[in-house]
Design an enzyme around this catalytic site. Sequence first.
Site, short mmCIF file in Angstrom:
data_model
loop_
_atom_site.label_atom_id
_atom_site.label_comp_id
_atom_site.label_asym_id
_atom_site.label_seq_id
_atom_site.Cartn_x
_atom_site.Cartn_y
_atom_site.Cartn_z
N ASP A 125 0.99 -1.25 0.01
CA ASP A 125 -0.02 -0.01 0.02
C ASP A 125 1.03 1.34 0.02
OD1 ASP A 125 -2.46 1.25 -0.14
OD2 ASP A 125 -2.47 1.71 2.06
N HIS A 132 -4.15 14.05 0.68
CA HIS A 132 -4.10 13.27 1.80
C HIS A 132 -2.95 13.33 2.54
CE1 HIS A 132 -5.01 9.93 4.24
NE2 HIS A 132 -3.79 9.04 3.93
N ARG A 141 1.66 15.75 12.69
CA ARG A 141 2.95 16.32 13.00
C ARG A 141 2.86 17.91 12.72
NH1 ARG A 141 3.98 11.70 10.02
NH2 ARG A 141 3.46 13.09 7.79
N GLU A 198 -10.08 4.07 3.92
CA GLU A 198 -9.37 4.90 2.86
C GLU A 198 -9.55 4.64 1.74
OE1 GLU A 198 -4.99 4.53 3.65
OE2 GLU A 198 -5.37 6.08 5.33
N GLU A 200 -9.25 4.06 -2.11
CA GLU A 200 -8.04 4.02 -2.95
C GLU A 200 -8.42 3.22 -4.31
OE1 GLU A 200 -4.40 2.52 -1.07
OE2 GLU A 200 -5.12 3.38 0.95
N ASP A 230 -8.96 0.60 2.29
CA ASP A 230 -8.06 0.09 3.04
C ASP A 230 -8.34 0.55 4.67
OD1 ASP A 230 -5.45 -0.22 4.62
OD2 ASP A 230 -4.63 1.66 4.06
N ARG A 234 -7.42 4.05 13.22
CA ARG A 234 -6.54 5.26 13.64
C ARG A 234 -6.00 5.48 14.98
NH1 ARG A 234 -5.51 6.21 8.42
NH2 ARG A 234 -7.36 6.91 7.22
N GLN A 237 -3.21 3.07 14.99
CA GLN A 237 -1.84 3.47 14.06
C GLN A 237 -1.29 4.70 14.76
OE1 GLN A 237 -3.61 5.14 10.47
NE2 GLN A 237 -1.89 5.48 9.43
N TYR A 241 2.64 3.56 14.61
CA TYR A 241 3.11 3.73 13.52
C TYR A 241 4.89 4.23 13.34
CZ TYR A 241 3.37 8.85 12.75
OH TYR A 241 3.54 9.97 13.04
N LYS A 250 -3.88 -1.70 9.94
CA LYS A 250 -4.24 -1.67 8.62
C LYS A 250 -4.34 -3.32 8.10
CE LYS A 250 -3.36 2.78 7.45
NZ LYS A 250 -4.07 3.51 6.36
N THR A 254 -8.96 -5.53 3.95
CA THR A 254 -8.79 -4.52 2.74
C THR A 254 -10.01 -5.12 1.87
OG1 THR A 254 -6.41 -4.17 3.19
CG2 THR A 254 -7.37 -3.51 0.98
N THR A 346 -4.51 7.02 -0.28
CA THR A 346 -5.64 7.63 -0.25
C THR A 346 -5.88 8.70 -1.23
OG1 THR A 346 -5.82 7.00 2.06
CG2 THR A 346 -7.35 8.83 1.42
N GLU A 360 -9.67 12.51 7.76
CA GLU A 360 -9.77 14.05 6.98
C GLU A 360 -10.96 14.75 6.98
OE1 GLU A 360 -7.11 13.58 3.15
OE2 GLU A 360 -7.86 11.67 3.73
CA CA Z 1 -3.73 3.40 2.61
#
Ligand code: CA
Length: 418
Positions: A125, A132, A141, A198, A200, A230, A234, A237, A241, A250, A254, A346, A360
Amino acid sequence: MPLIRSWVASANLADHPFPLNNLPCGVFSVGDEDPRCGVAIGDFVLDATALEAEGLLVLDGGPLLDVPFWNAVMEAGPAVWEALRQQLLVLLQESSTRRYLVEDHLVARSAVMLHMPFLVSEYTDFYAGRHHATNVGTMFRGAENALPPNWLHIPIGYNGRASSVVVSGTDIRRPWGQIKGPNDAVPRFAPSARFDIELELGAVVGLASEGPVTVAEADGMIFGYVLLNDWSARDIQAWEYQPLGPFQSKATATTISPWIVTRAALEPFRTATPRREVPLLPHLREPGPMLYNIALEVALAPEGGPETVISRTNYTEMYYSAAQQLAHHTTCGCAMNTGDLLGSGTISGPEKGNRGSLLELSWGGKEPFDVTGGTRSFIEDNDTLTLRGQAQGDGYRIGFGDCRGKVIPALADPYKRT
Ligand code: CA
């Protein structure tokens, strides 16, 4: 290219997802019968396995359709892909002289069950949508560090799990995982409270490779595309991550749409990737347009309630094409297999209504958005999420079929043995 007319009347309707121009590849079954390969045409599925068995389809190296997946056809390479398409066009076109032989092999689409269209060898992925990556990076961040320094130079990706990939219609169980919120002193083990999608596009690798391949070669290796969701936890994650990327967040599932839309069907819809302020190194530059103009949307429906379209965007929003991602994937000598699946990343657009994840759309849960009968920040139990996609041609459409999944409640105790 205009509509190619078929003797299957429903395939000639201007808004039908499966005209003769499309011919997407799936696997279907009727009742208790074994699954077999089929091609969608209008309101029907054409039994391709039966056509080959009767000699109406003749493929080099065949039989290739006597197994309930398209991997053998994919492995046979682009000459066979083209031969298959041309033979189907001749059999199904309005002036076909063999309609009487083919008609018996049409099954009403409403009567079939659809299965995984191919065996997924491996699943990678990517994270190649700029809107995104900017949105998520800003939330995680801060705006100054939104895009990592490597982002404009290579398509960032991680190795996912082929075992996570399921076909549209499969229920998705809300996962448990290790979570540590910003106000938690220590992590805890709990059901995900920030479960997400997500939006995709998945590229299906048909032709295998051994050493590094160019972007042009990579494009030629792609058999077709599917819609891909996907599913992403969150809260799991955010804790797991760094530094190696997503893992359990994840790997729950899927979901892919049931029909592989071939690269040949999408050929009229090619578009260029966006302008780049930083030039790519030569091995990642594209020799021509490698994205496709595919309109995409996400719909959310609560249990028993009407659905709300929560996002509309387009595959042209990607910064890197699937061909570039595949070429990048091979630079170290990594071998690619028939049946490899590459998630695009995404696909969000520039506006709020174009965002391809609930993370988002609700800006990390701070701005819940409206759906019919309520609001959402993340997915609630028994919500059904549906991705849709279509390329609009001259008097016809290339549809993908729904990519749908219902989120069912987490187990009360995931370790309880029944
Ligand atoms: Ca993804």
